[in-house]
Enzyme design. Structure first.
Site, short mmCIF file in Angstrom:
data_model
loop_
_atom_site.label_atom_id
_atom_site.label_comp_id
_atom_site.label_asym_id
_atom_site.label_seq_id
_atom_site.Cartn_x
_atom_site.Cartn_y
_atom_site.Cartn_z
N ASP A 25 0.82 -1.21 0.00
CA ASP A 25 0.00 0.00 0.00
C ASP A 25 0.86 1.27 0.00
OD1 ASP A 25 0.71 -1.03 2.64
OD2 ASP A 25 -0.31 0.72 3.45
N TYR A 145 0.53 1.78 15.59
CA TYR A 145 1.92 2.12 15.90
C TYR A 145 1.99 3.28 16.89
CZ TYR A 145 2.57 -0.24 11.38
OH TYR A 145 2.54 -1.14 10.35
N LYS A 175 -1.00 -5.53 13.78
CA LYS A 175 0.38 -5.38 13.32
C LYS A 175 0.98 -4.20 14.07
CE LYS A 175 3.05 -3.72 9.35
NZ LYS A 175 2.96 -3.16 7.97
#
Length: 257
Positions: A25, A145, A175
């Site tokens: 992406d 994140y 993730k």
């Protein structure tokens, strides 16, 4: 939730419970970068290497459709932003779950940067996506994140918080960054009720990268790796992905492959 269970088996190995996912992406964020100039070639190489799934934005699904060769799971990324944004950590939704289903997605993914100025909006959007995923039986991979001013992106406290945010929202997989330390990451994985994937991180030599992946997947017991440039910008993507799959799925020693 049988729909989610069926679709999960298209993106994760049903026997090992682990997966190698290759995000592609990056073009939306970074533009025409090496490795993503001829999408069909790169996707063919990743598929040939044995990866379980790829991640694409909706506009490039046609370029990635497998008309020949080995099939591969499709995860459509729903949120994005560009590196030219004054706040590159800002991500907005550009696709819906229903639209992703119409394009043949086996799962969807979203991006949340904790500590960014638009953190609250990204979390709000994620809540709506989770609702739609539950309605349609589509698995959700949350990329979460720690990325704000003064935030250490590999601090175990922040990485653990990122994983917990994905859980609390209702994501099916998460993730995040690897802490770089087996024991701290093992504790984070053990405390999670959903599969945890590590990001690819900074590009390093093959052996060093494979050792990190083995530490995370077979000592810290995470569910696998979700790596982009660290995979598709290798000199021979298919060979490197094949090595990654042997480490993740077969617990192969990096020095032996």
């Amino acid at each position: 939730m049988i729909g989610k269970q069926i679709r999960m088996e298209r993106i994760m190995d049903r026997n090992t419970g682990k997966s190698v996912i290759i995000p592609m992406d990056h073009g939306m964020t970074l533009g025409q970068i090496d490795g993503l100039l001829r999408m069909s070639d790169t996707i063919a190489a990743v598929s040939e290497g044995g990866a379980n799934a790829i991640i694409l934005h909706k506009g490039l699904v046609k370029a990635g459709h497998r008309r020949q060769g080995r099939d591969i799971g499709l995860i459509i990324h729903l949120s994005t932003g560009t590196s030219m944004n004054p706040d590159p950590n800002d991500k907005v939704l550009t696709c819906t779950v229903e639209e992703a289903i119409s394009l043949g997605a086996d799962a969807v993914s979203i991006h949340i940067n904790l500590g960014a100025q638009q953190e609250s909006k990204m979390i709000e959007d994620a809540g709506m996506v989770v609702r739609d995923c539950n309605r349609w039986g589509v698995p959700l991979l949350a990329m979460v994140y720690p990325r704000g001013n003064g935030i250490n992106p590999t601090d175990p406290r922040h990485v653990g918080h990122a994983v917990r945010v994905a859980e609390e929202l209702g994501a099916d997989m998460v993730k995040t960054n690897y802490t770089g330390d087996i024991e701290s990451f093992k504790k984070i994985v053990a405390a999670s009720s959903i599969p945890v994937f590590i990001a690819g991180g900074e590009k390093a030599g093959d052996l060093e990268t494979l050792k990190t992946i083995r530490d995370a997947t077979h000592i810290a017991n995470c569910a696998g790796v979700c790596m982009g440039r660290n995979a598709f910008q290798r000199e021979d993507t298919a060979i490197f992905v094949r090595k990654v799959c042997k480490v993740v799925q077969d617990n192969a020693r990096p020095e032996d492959i």
